[in-house]
Design a protein around this motif. Structure first.
Motif, PDB file in Angstrom:
ATOM      1  N   THR A 382       0.732  -1.246  -0.113  1.00  0.00           N
ATOM      2  CA  THR A 382      -0.017  -0.153   0.150  1.00  0.00           C
ATOM      3  C   THR A 382       0.922   1.197  -0.210  1.00  0.00           C
ATOM      4  OG1 THR A 382      -1.837  -1.224   1.092  1.00  0.00           O
ATOM      5  CG2 THR A 382      -1.722   1.410   1.171  1.00  0.00           C
ATOM      6  N   VAL A 383       0.510   2.195  -1.002  1.00  0.00           N
ATOM      7  CA  VAL A 383       1.140   3.361  -1.041  1.00  0.00           C
ATOM      8  C   VAL A 383       0.068   4.373  -0.601  1.00  0.00           C
ATOM      9  CG1 VAL A 383       2.450   5.067  -2.332  1.00  0.00           C
ATOM     10  CG2 VAL A 383       3.094   2.701  -2.479  1.00  0.00           C
ATOM     11  N   ALA A 384       0.151   5.070   0.285  1.00  0.00           N
ATOM     12  CA  ALA A 384      -0.821   6.183   0.796  1.00  0.00           C
ATOM     13  C   ALA A 384      -0.217   7.368   1.103  1.00  0.00           C
ATOM     14  CB  ALA A 384      -1.626   5.558   1.965  1.00  0.00           C
ATOM     15  N   ASP A 385      -1.044   8.469   0.452  1.00  0.00           N
ATOM     16  CA  ASP A 385      -0.489  10.130   0.885  1.00  0.00           C
ATOM     17  C   ASP A 385      -1.683  10.727   1.324  1.00  0.00           C
ATOM     18  OD1 ASP A 385      -1.952  11.479  -1.427  1.00  0.00           O
ATOM     19  OD2 ASP A 385      -0.971  10.018  -2.511  1.00  0.00           O
ATOM     20  N   ASN A 386      -1.335  11.899   1.806  1.00  0.00           N
ATOM     21  CA  ASN A 386      -2.333  12.895   2.349  1.00  0.00           C
ATOM     22  C   ASN A 386      -2.334  14.040   1.440  1.00  0.00           C
ATOM     23  OD1 ASN A 386       0.292  13.916   2.580  1.00  0.00           O
ATOM     24  ND2 ASN A 386      -0.146  14.703   4.975  1.00  0.00           N
ATOM     25  N   GLY A 387      -2.180  13.742   0.114  1.00  0.00           N
ATOM     26  CA  GLY A 387      -2.436  14.856  -0.923  1.00  0.00           C
ATOM     27  C   GLY A 387      -3.674  15.303  -0.974  1.00  0.00           C
ATOM     28  N   LEU A 430      -5.489  -4.350  -8.183  1.00  0.00           N
ATOM     29  CA  LEU A 430      -4.873  -2.785  -7.623  1.00  0.00           C
ATOM     30  C   LEU A 430      -6.417  -2.248  -7.340  1.00  0.00           C
ATOM     31  CD1 LEU A 430      -2.891  -0.566  -7.907  1.00  0.00           C
ATOM     32  CD2 LEU A 430      -3.789  -0.033 -10.255  1.00  0.00           C
ATOM     33  N   GLU A 431      -6.200  -1.893  -6.004  1.00  0.00           N
ATOM     34  CA  GLU A 431      -7.365  -1.207  -5.510  1.00  0.00           C
ATOM     35  C   GLU A 431      -6.940   0.150  -5.231  1.00  0.00           C
ATOM     36  OE1 GLU A 431      -8.391  -3.458  -2.067  1.00  0.00           O
ATOM     37  OE2 GLU A 431      -8.548  -5.412  -3.234  1.00  0.00           O
ATOM     38  N   LEU A 432      -7.857   1.202  -5.314  1.00  0.00           N
ATOM     39  CA  LEU A 432      -7.583   2.603  -5.243  1.00  0.00           C
ATOM     40  C   LEU A 432      -8.709   3.169  -4.085  1.00  0.00           C
ATOM     41  CD1 LEU A 432      -7.233   4.230  -8.744  1.00  0.00           C
ATOM     42  CD2 LEU A 432      -5.439   3.403  -7.129  1.00  0.00           C
ATOM     43  N   GLY A 433      -8.208   3.633  -2.968  1.00  0.00           N
ATOM     44  CA  GLY A 433      -9.216   4.087  -1.732  1.00  0.00           C
ATOM     45  C   GLY A 433      -8.655   5.443  -1.391  1.00  0.00           C
ATOM     46  N   ASP A 434      -9.323   5.658  -0.032  1.00  0.00           N
ATOM     47  CA  ASP A 434      -9.105   6.735   0.761  1.00  0.00           C
ATOM     48  C   ASP A 434      -7.425   6.584   1.210  1.00  0.00           C
ATOM     49  OD1 ASP A 434     -11.275   8.182   0.109  1.00  0.00           O
ATOM     50  OD2 ASP A 434     -12.146   7.272   2.053  1.00  0.00           O
ATOM     51  N   GLY A 435      -6.688   7.734   1.410  1.00  0.00           N
ATOM     52  CA  GLY A 435      -5.429   7.696   1.599  1.00  0.00           C
ATOM     53  C   GLY A 435      -5.058   8.163   3.276  1.00  0.00           C
ATOM     54  N   LEU A 436      -4.125   8.793   3.415  1.00  0.00           N
ATOM     55  CA  LEU A 436      -4.001   9.486   4.977  1.00  0.00           C
ATOM     56  C   LEU A 436      -4.851  10.816   5.206  1.00  0.00           C
ATOM     57  CD1 LEU A 436       0.052   9.264   4.973  1.00  0.00           C
ATOM     58  CD2 LEU A 436      -1.653   7.606   5.788  1.00  0.00           C
ATOM     59  N   PRO A 437      -5.361  10.918   6.182  1.00  0.00           N
ATOM     60  CA  PRO A 437      -6.164  12.200   6.636  1.00  0.00           C
ATOM     61  C   PRO A 437      -5.300  13.486   6.427  1.00  0.00           C
ATOM     62  CG  PRO A 437      -5.766  10.956   8.697  1.00  0.00           C
ATOM     63  CD  PRO A 437      -5.036  10.060   7.548  1.00  0.00           C
ATOM     64  N   ARG A 438      -6.010  14.477   5.932  1.00  0.00           N
ATOM     65  CA  ARG A 438      -5.280  15.586   5.829  1.00  0.00           C
ATOM     66  C   ARG A 438      -5.990  16.440   6.989  1.00  0.00           C
ATOM     67  NH1 ARG A 438      -7.613  15.270   0.698  1.00  0.00           N
ATOM     68  NH2 ARG A 438      -8.982  17.062   0.966  1.00  0.00           N
ATOM     69  N   ASP A 440      -7.596  19.462   6.749  1.00  0.00           N
ATOM     70  CA  ASP A 440      -8.757  19.723   6.378  1.00  0.00           C
ATOM     71  C   ASP A 440     -10.155  18.995   6.543  1.00  0.00           C
ATOM     72  OD1 ASP A 440      -8.286  18.253   4.320  1.00  0.00           O
ATOM     73  OD2 ASP A 440      -8.591  19.914   2.786  1.00  0.00           O
ATOM     74  N   GLY A 441      -9.791  17.751   7.186  1.00  0.00           N
ATOM     75  CA  GLY A 441     -10.637  16.642   7.154  1.00  0.00           C
ATOM     76  C   GLY A 441     -10.865  15.612   6.014  1.00  0.00           C
ATOM     77  N   GLY A 442      -9.991  15.789   4.958  1.00  0.00           N
ATOM     78  CA  GLY A 442     -10.343  15.184   3.740  1.00  0.00           C
ATOM     79  C   GLY A 442      -9.126  13.972   3.875  1.00  0.00           C
ATOM     80  N   HIS A 443      -9.084  13.236   2.716  1.00  0.00           N
ATOM     81  CA  HIS A 443      -7.963  12.219   2.516  1.00  0.00           C
ATOM     82  C   HIS A 443      -7.567  12.413   1.280  1.00  0.00           C
ATOM     83  CE1 HIS A 443     -10.643  10.610   5.799  1.00  0.00           C
ATOM     84  NE2 HIS A 443      -9.797   9.925   6.264  1.00  0.00           N
ATOM     85  N   GLY A 444      -6.308  11.926   1.419  1.00  0.00           N
ATOM     86  CA  GLY A 444      -5.327  11.501   0.269  1.00  0.00           C
ATOM     87  C   GLY A 444      -5.712  10.455  -0.532  1.00  0.00           C
TER      88      GLY A 444
END
Length: 458
Positions: A382-387, A430-438, A440-444
Motif C-alpha cells: 500500500t502506498v498512501a499519501d495525504n495529498g 490494484l485497489e484505489l481508496g482513501d489515503g492518509l487524513p489531511r 482539512d478533514g479530507g483524505h489523500g
C-alpha cells in the motif's frame, strides 16, 4: 527447420475408413470361407457314406454281376468323381471284386469308418463299410485336392464380389466424407474472407456439427480479442501522439523564446523550461517503453515466489532523494517474510510507479507511507499519501492510459496503467481508496497492490 507438409484430411479419412471396411470384410469373408469349408466337408462325408451304403446294398442284394456289367458299359461315358472299390471275402480269401473306372485300387487293410491316407502321392479321405456277415466290403474315397478346389471356388465366389465392391465402397466413403467436411470448407472460406483491417466475428446463424461448432466459437473469441487488442493499440497510439505533441510544441515555443530573448535572465529561463520539457518527455518515453515491456504477450511461465520486502525497501531508498527535494516525508514499513509470485523486475516497476505517482501528485510537503502487510498467506503493498486525493467517482478511471486526476502534475498518466497491467499478469489486484487524513478533514489517495497466497508462505 522446414514446416511439416500439409496433408489432406479427406484422403486420410477415406483411406482409414476404406482400409477398416476392407479388413473387416476380409475377416468376415475368411470366417465365412472357413465355415463353408467345414460345411462342405460334412456334405462330402455324407455323400461318401451314402454312396458306400448304396454300393453295399447293391452287392449284398445279389446284383453284383449286373452292377459290374453296367459299370463297365457306362463308366467311361459317365465317370464318377468319387473312387470306390468292392471287396469280397469267401472261403477265407479276400479279393477285389470291382473298382471304379480309372481307379487302380486302394491298399488293403483300410479300417472301417473314415480315415486319411496317402494314395498315389495325394492325400485322400476314405470311408469303409461292410455288411453284417462281413462278406462284402465297400471302400469309397475322394482326393482332398477336389475338396480344396470346391473350397477355393466357394471362397472366390465370396471374395470376388467384395473385391469388385471395394472401389465402390471407397467412392461412397469419399463422397460421404466430402459431404461431412463441407461445413469445414465453408468455415475456412469465411475465415479466408476476413478483412485484417476490419475483423468481424464469423456468422453464427449457420448450423454446424457439434464437432466443428466449438472451433467457430473459439475463432470468434479470438477475433474479438484481436479486435480489442487492435482497438487498444490504436487508442494508445492516438493518445501517445497527443501526449507527445503537447510537450514538443512547448519545447518549440521555449526554444523560440530563447532565440528571441535579449536578456540573459529571459534566455536562461526559456532554456530551463526546455530542459524541464525534455525531462517530461524522457519520463513519458520511459513509461511508454515500460508499458510495452509488460504487455500480456510477453508473459512467460509462472515466476517463483520472492520476498517483496527487499525490493520495496530498495525502490523507496532510490526515490527518497526525490521526496526530500520536494520537502515530502517518505515512510517505509516493509517487514521481511512476505513472499509474492511475481517477476522481480515487474515488482520493481510496479512499486516505483506507485511511489513515483504519489510523489508527483501529493504535492510539496506531503507525507507518503509505503507499507508491506501480510494477511495470512496473502500480501499487500500500500502506498498512501495525504495529498489532494481523487474523488471516488474518478478512481476507477485512473488505471486507464493517459488519465490523470483532478490535480495537475508533471506525470504523464501512465503510472497506474502500468501497475494495473502488471497486476493483471501477476494475478493480483490494484485497489484505489482513501489515503492518509489531511488537516482539512479530507483524505489523500491510497493505492494497494494485493497478491494472493503462495505455496512458499509459512
Amino acid at each position: 527447420m522446414n514446416p511439416p507438409a500439409p496433408y489432406s484430411l479427406r484422403r486420410r479419412l477415406v483411406w482409414l475408413l476404406t482400409s477398416a471396411v476392407a479388413v473387416v470384410w476380409l475377416l468376415a469373408a475368411l470366417a465365412v470361407y472357413q465355415r463353408a469349408h467345414h460345411e462342405a466337408d460334412e456334405m462330402l462325408d455324407a455323400q461318401l457314406t451314402q454312396l458306400a451304403d448304396t454300393l453295399l446294398a447293391i452287392v449284398a442284394g445279389g446284383e453284383v454281376e449286373h452292377f459290374v456289367k453296367e459299370l463297365r458299359k457306362h463308366g467311361h461315358r459317365y465317370p464318377v468323381p468319387i473312387a470306390f472299390e468292392v471287396w469280397l471275402s469267401e472261403d477265407g480269401e479276400t479279393r477285389r471284386l470291382v473298382t471304379s473306372p480309372g481307379h487302380s485300387g486302394f491298399e488293403t487293410g483300410i479300417t472301417a469308418g473314415f480315415s486319411e491316407h496317402q494314395h498315389l502321392g495325394a492325400h485322400w479321405r476314405l470311408y469303409a463299410v461292410q455288411d453284417d456277415d462281413a462278406e462284402y466290403r465297400v471302400v469309397v474315397g475322394e482326393a482332398h485336392a477336389a475338396r480344396e478346389g470346391l473350397a477355393r471356388e466357394m471362397g472366390l465366389s465370396l471374395l470376388l464380389p467384395a473385391t469388385l465392391a471395394l472401389p465402390l465402397m471407397a467412392l461412397a466413403v469419399w463422397w460421404g466424407v466430402g459431404r461431412s467436411l463441407r461445413p469445414v470448407d465453408g468455415l475456412a472460406r469465411q475465415v479466408g474472407a476476413l478483412d485484417a483491417q476490419a475483423l468481424a466475428p464469423l456468422d453464427e446463424s449457420a448450423a454446424l456439427p457439434s464437432e466443428i461448432a466449438p472451433l467457430r466459437v473459439a475463432l470468434n473469441a479470438l477475433i474479438r480479442r484481436v479486435t480489442e487488442a487492435f482497438e487498444n493499440e490504436r487508442r494508445f497510439t492516438a493518445d501517445a501522439a497527443h501526449e507527445l505533441r503537447t510537450p514538443l510544441a512547448a519545447l518549440k515555443v521555449q526554444a523560440q523564446v530563447a532565440l528571441r530573448a535579449q536578456a540573459d535572465d529571459s534566455r536562461q529561463h526559456a532554456l530551463a523550461q526546455v530542459i524541464a520539457g525534455v525531462d517530461r518527455m524522457t519520463h513519458l518515453v520511459e513509461q511508454l517503453l515500460t508499458l510495452a515491456r509488460v504487455d500480456p504477450a510477453s508473459q512467460g511461465s509462472t515466476p517463483p515466489p520472492l520476498d517483496a520486502a527487499a525490493i520495496v525497501a530498495a525502490v523507496c531508498a532510490e526515490l527518497l532523494p526525490h521526496a526530500q527535494h520536494r520537502g515530502q516525508t517518505l515512510v517505509v514499513d516493509a517487514a521481511p517474510g512476505c513472499t509474492v509470485a511475481v517477476t522481480a523486475a515487474w515488482l520493481q516497476v510496479a512499486v516505483r510507479n506507485l511511489v513515483d505517482n504519489a510523489l508527483r501528485y501529493a504535492g510539496a510537503g506531503a507525507r507518503i507511507e509505503v507499507r508491506l502487510v501480510r494477511s495470512g498467506s496473502a500480501c499487500a503493498i500500500t502506498v498512501a499519501d495525504n495529498g489532494p486525493g481523487v474523488a471516488a467517482s474518478l478512481r476507477s478511471q485512473l488505471s486507464a492510459r493517459f488519465v490523470r486526476g483532478e490535480i495537475e502534475g508533471d506525470g504523464c498518466g501512465l503510472g497506474l496503467s502500468i501497475v494495473a497491467r502488471i497486476a493483471a499478469l501477476s494475478h493480483a489486484q490494484l485497489e484505489l481508496g482513501d489515503g492518509l487524513p489531511r488537516a482539512d478533514g479530507g483524505h489523500g489517495l491510497a493505492a494497494t497492490l494485493r497478491f494472493g497466497g503462495t505455496s512458499g508462505q509459512a
